[in-house]
Scaffold this active site. Structure first.
Site, PDB file in Angstrom:
ATOM      1  N   ASP A  64       7.893  46.424 -90.683  1.00  0.00           N
ATOM      2  CA  ASP A  64       8.275  45.235 -89.888  1.00  0.00           C
ATOM      3  C   ASP A  64       8.409  44.011 -90.788  1.00  0.00           C
ATOM      4  O   ASP A  64       7.412  43.385 -91.157  1.00  0.00           O
ATOM      5  CB  ASP A  64       7.211  44.975 -88.812  1.00  0.00           C
ATOM      6  CG  ASP A  64       7.396  45.890 -87.612  1.00  0.00           C
ATOM      7  OD1 ASP A  64       6.408  46.486 -87.168  1.00  0.00           O
ATOM      8  OD2 ASP A  64       8.542  45.997 -87.124  1.00  0.00           O
TER       9      ASP A  64
ATOM     10  N   ASP B  99      10.362  50.056 -79.348  1.00  0.00           N
ATOM     11  CA  ASP B  99       9.460  49.402 -80.300  1.00  0.00           C
ATOM     12  C   ASP B  99       8.653  48.270 -79.673  1.00  0.00           C
ATOM     13  O   ASP B  99       9.196  47.243 -79.288  1.00  0.00           O
ATOM     14  CB  ASP B  99      10.301  48.836 -81.457  1.00  0.00           C
ATOM     15  CG  ASP B  99       9.442  48.208 -82.534  1.00  0.00           C
ATOM     16  OD1 ASP B  99      10.017  47.588 -83.446  1.00  0.00           O
ATOM     17  OD2 ASP B  99       8.197  48.323 -82.461  1.00  0.00           O
TER      18      ASP B  99
HETATM   19  C1  DX5 Z   1       7.007  43.642 -83.309  1.00  0.00           C
HETATM   20  C2  DX5 Z   1       7.328  44.832 -84.219  1.00  0.00           C
HETATM   21  C3  DX5 Z   1       6.746  46.112 -83.705  1.00  0.00           C
HETATM   22  C4  DX5 Z   1       5.220  46.072 -83.568  1.00  0.00           C
HETATM   23  C5  DX5 Z   1       4.709  47.400 -83.073  1.00  0.00           C
HETATM   24  O1  DX5 Z   1       7.807  42.553 -83.681  1.00  0.00           O
HETATM   25  O2  DX5 Z   1       8.715  45.004 -84.352  1.00  0.00           O
HETATM   26  O3  DX5 Z   1       7.129  47.176 -84.596  1.00  0.00           O
HETATM   27  O4  DX5 Z   1       4.627  45.783 -84.817  1.00  0.00           O
HETATM   28  O5  DX5 Z   1       3.303  47.295 -82.993  1.00  0.00           O
HETATM   29  P1  DX5 Z   1       2.555  47.612 -81.589  1.00  0.00           P
HETATM   30  O6  DX5 Z   1       2.755  49.083 -81.355  1.00  0.00           O
HETATM   31  O7  DX5 Z   1       1.136  47.232 -81.866  1.00  0.00           O
HETATM   32  O8  DX5 Z   1       3.232  46.780 -80.545  1.00  0.00           O
HETATM   33 ZN    ZN Z   2       9.297  46.839 -85.355  1.00  0.00          ZN
END
Ligand code: DX5
Ligand code: ZN
Length: 221
Positions: free
Chosen positions: A34, A179
């Protein structure tokens, strides 16, 4: 079988290598990287993600699923090319024109990397339809981009369902990745709606058995 892309956004600094190794042995399919520039979204994770990609390049052969939450897409494509990622995904909302979207798609493809196009929860799928035949993956944000540990926004599941119907009705070959906020409780609904790749960060990282949660996320009942 659905694939799992583990977000390493919230991997703690103290035992990073061990955590990354444990994720790999838990049979995730991708490491989800990310990248946040502090402009497209408030947080800035660039240095941390570059460091983690350095580690991954030396300890793992798992494919990297790079999620660019950035304004200057071209320069971040270049910054992450060096890690030879499997996928580079950018946000439709970062583009100021259709030409810019096409240019970024071309740049990624020229480097033999799969192209992903991501949409925020409030972006309508009508806005991506014209690009679907040109990309390998659509990343449907099920939370507002910018941080991990948020709750999945229920209306985004309908969006996945509508997108799945559209690509099937139009015989378009594209992966649908969901996501944000995905865990053992909501994964089944997200898969049934049509996502074939699930990103999960905190649900995995905060669990005490990575193998167990990854298998739960993958299983289709
Ligand atoms: C948010 C990111 C996601 C997030 C996923 O901006 O794109 O990939 O980190 O993490 P969780 O599963 O904790 O929401
Ligand atoms: Zn992400």
């Amino acid at each position: 079988m659905v694939e799992v892309s583990a977000s390493i956004l919230n991997v703690k600094g103290e035992n990073t290598i061990q955590t990354l190794y444990n994720l790999e042995t838990a049979k995730i399919d991708y490491f989800h990287i990310d990248v946040m520039d502090g402009q497209f979204v408030k947080n800035n994770t660039v240095d941390k993600m570059l460091e983690y990609c350095e580690y991954l390049n030396s300890i793992s052969n798992l494919p990297l699923d790079v999620h660019l939450m950035v304004k200057d897409v071209s320069s971040y494509i270049n910054s992450f090319l060096v890690f030879d990622p499997n996928i580079i995904t950018f946000h439709l909302e970062a583009a100021e024109s259709k030409e810019q979207v096409l240019k970024w798609i071309k740049t990624i493809k020229e480097n033999n990397i799969r192209v992903g196009l991501s949409v925020k929860p409030d972006t309508k799928i009508e806005e991506v339809k014209e690009f679907l035949p040109l990309v390998h993956l659509i990343l449907v944000m099920t939370v507002e981009p910018g941080k991990g540990g948020q709750k999945l926004i229920p209306k985004t599941i309908e969006k996945i369902r509508a997108l799945k119907k559209y690509v099937e009705d139009n015989q378009i070959e594209v992966d649908i990745e969901a996501d944000g906020g995905i865990d053992a409780e909501n994964a089944e609904e997200v898969k049934q709606a049509g996502a074939n790749i699930l990103v999960s960060g905190s649900a995995i990282i905060n669990s005490d058995n990575y193998n167990e949660i990854v298998q739960k996320l993958k299983k289709i009942n």
